[in-house]
Design an enzyme around this catalytic site. Structure first.
Site, PDB file in Angstrom:
ATOM      1  CD  GLU A  93      11.203  32.009  45.309  1.00 44.93           C
ATOM      2  OE1 GLU A  93      11.839  31.189  44.618  1.00 44.93           O
ATOM      3  OE2 GLU A  93      11.771  32.890  46.004  1.00 44.93           O
ATOM      4  CD  GLU A  94      13.727  34.659  47.960  1.00 44.07           C
ATOM      5  OE1 GLU A  94      14.349  33.598  48.110  1.00 44.07           O
ATOM      6  OE2 GLU A  94      13.981  35.462  47.054  1.00 44.07           O
ATOM      7  CG  ASP A 108      15.453  36.674  44.437  1.00 44.28           C
ATOM      8  OD1 ASP A 108      14.472  36.424  43.715  1.00 44.28           O
ATOM      9  OD2 ASP A 108      15.916  35.880  45.268  1.00 44.28           O
ATOM     10  CG  HIS A 116      19.093  35.092  48.470  1.00 38.92           C
ATOM     11  ND1 HIS A 116      18.840  33.756  48.682  1.00 38.92           N
ATOM     12  CD2 HIS A 116      18.008  35.568  47.816  1.00 38.92           C
ATOM     13  CE1 HIS A 116      17.668  33.433  48.174  1.00 38.92           C
ATOM     14  NE2 HIS A 116      17.141  34.536  47.630  1.00 38.92           N
ATOM     15  CG  ASP A 168       8.762  36.066  49.267  1.00 39.62           C
ATOM     16  OD1 ASP A 168       8.488  35.992  48.051  1.00 39.62           O
ATOM     17  OD2 ASP A 168       9.265  35.133  49.905  1.00 39.62           O
ATOM     18  CG  HIS A 220       9.392  35.727  44.656  1.00 39.99           C
ATOM     19  ND1 HIS A 220      10.119  36.529  45.512  1.00 39.99           N
ATOM     20  CD2 HIS A 220      10.301  35.132  43.845  1.00 39.99           C
ATOM     21  CE1 HIS A 220      11.401  36.420  45.243  1.00 39.99           C
ATOM     22  NE2 HIS A 220      11.545  35.585  44.227  1.00 39.99           N
TER      23      HIS A 220
END
Length: 371
Positions: free
Chosen positions: A145-146, A115, A348, A87, A85
């Site tokens: 995705e997030e 990530d 994150h 994003d 992904h």
């Protein structure tokens, strides 16, 4: 840049240039410095699309929303799908990218390093430089995705371009400490509501305390012994945890309602229905409400392509403890693994960072496997 022409304001967006042939470490740095918080991936998607169209003429390239897909059509006997992904979570004072250390000990710090732009960089580099792979290849760079699973770009691609997700093995380049993590756990959230009867606390015997009634639910949780399931040599540890409890009316009122919220992580040998039945058995006598759930993914290491990847990685493979998009590919009928640079526990966080050694290892293993 904005230019006013008469009464019309024309906004020109400069699209960053990406060189897909450089070391994946440098490509990671370039991707990280393109902000791409969920629902704002247009710039990075356009940069990826332009780079693939100009630097990888051997690939068929399509754009779907803010997702970019590319594939070979060489007539190979099998196809491998690599997915990542574009994003990130919101920036937390951790851009632009910075570096510490030297040589193989270098560390890249910044939002998306783990990530999962380092995984994207490995994929993009391979897409441009592996022109005669032993398997046909499909590269999927997707959006959203997030955030809410209903917005995940893979779901839209499955609805609109389903043939682009077909293959014999899927490799999701999410962070996995540069080790292969096969399949994934399933996940489910439930609520148990306990009803009571309100009363004044000075006359508590006239009521029935719903929070006290939750004690039996909490006791069963404390006594629960989770399974450890071995599938294809991968050990999946199950879990059942209370994650929230809500109840209470006022400081002088016996509460008449209490809700216990519970998360269940289950091995991929159980379906959602079987996991639900298991929880109804554990909490027999209570009404449970399933809030949401997602089935896991079996490791599928018996598949020839999966075996080749494990061999290229030196036989290093473990169970994925958590849920990832490999489950979406497993639901389409193909084995799927996680394999990407970086420590997933850093995702994150403001301290997000990835080791150069991880990026280098993932690129080398995947090149050995594919080429």
């Amino acid at each position: 840049m904005a230019t006013e022409v008469g009464t019309v304001l024309i906004v020109t967006v400069t699209v960053p240039h990406l060189d897909l042939t450089v070391d994946p470490v440098e490509l990671t740095a370039a991707l990280v410095d393109i902000p791409s918080v969920s629902r704002d991936e247009a710039t990075i998607a356009t940069a990826v699309e332009q780079a693939l169209r100009t630097q990888a003429p051997h690939l068929e390239v399509v754009r779907n929303g803010d997702a970019v897909l590319a594939r070979t059509r060489l007539g190979r006997a099998s196809r491998v799908v690599l997915a990542g992904h574009l994003d990130t979570v919101p920036i937390n004072d951790n851009l632009p990218l910075r570096r510490t250390g030297t040589g193989e000990a270098t560390v890249l710090h910044g939002c998306g390093t783990v990530d999962m732009k380092s995984g994207d960089a490995v994929m993009l580099h391979l897409a441009a430089t592996v022109r005669e792979p032993r398997h046909d290849l499909t590269f999927v760079f997707y959006d959203c995705e997030e955030i809410d699973a209903a917005l995940n770009g893979l779901g839209r691609i499955e609805r609109e371009l389903p043939d682009w997700l077909a293959g014999d093995l899927a490799v999701v380049c999410e962070p996995s400490n540069a080790s292969i993590e096969a399949g994934c756990q399933g996940t489910m959230r439930i609520e148990i509501r306990i009803e009571g009867k309100r009363a004044h606390t000075a006359r508590g015997w006239m009521g029935r305390n719903a929070i006290h009634g939750a004690g039996e639910v909490l006791r069963r949780l404390a006594d629960y012994e989770p399974r450890i399931v071995d599938i294809d040599g991968c050990r999946y540890h199950e879990g059942l945890q209370a994650v929230a409890i809500e109840g209470g009316v006022a400081g002088n009122v016996v509460p008449d309602s209490c809700v216990v919220r519970i998360n269940h992580r289950f091995a991929p040998d159980r379906s959602l229905e079987q996991a639900t039945d298991h929880l109804r058995e554990i909490f027999d006598g209570f009404d449970i409400t399933v809030v949401d759930g997602a089935a896991g993914a079996l490791p599928g290491l018996h598949a020839p392509a999966a075996g080749e990847l494990v061999a290229a990685a030196g036989g290093d493979v473990a169970a994925k403890l958590g849920w990832t998009d490999v489950a979406r590919f497993a639901a389409l009928g193909m084995p799927a693994v996680n394999f990407g640079p970086g420590d997933p526990t850093l995702a994150h966080t403001q301290q997000e960072h990835v080791r150069v050694a991880d990026i280098t290892r993932c690129a080398r293993v995947l090149r050995d496997f594919l080429a």
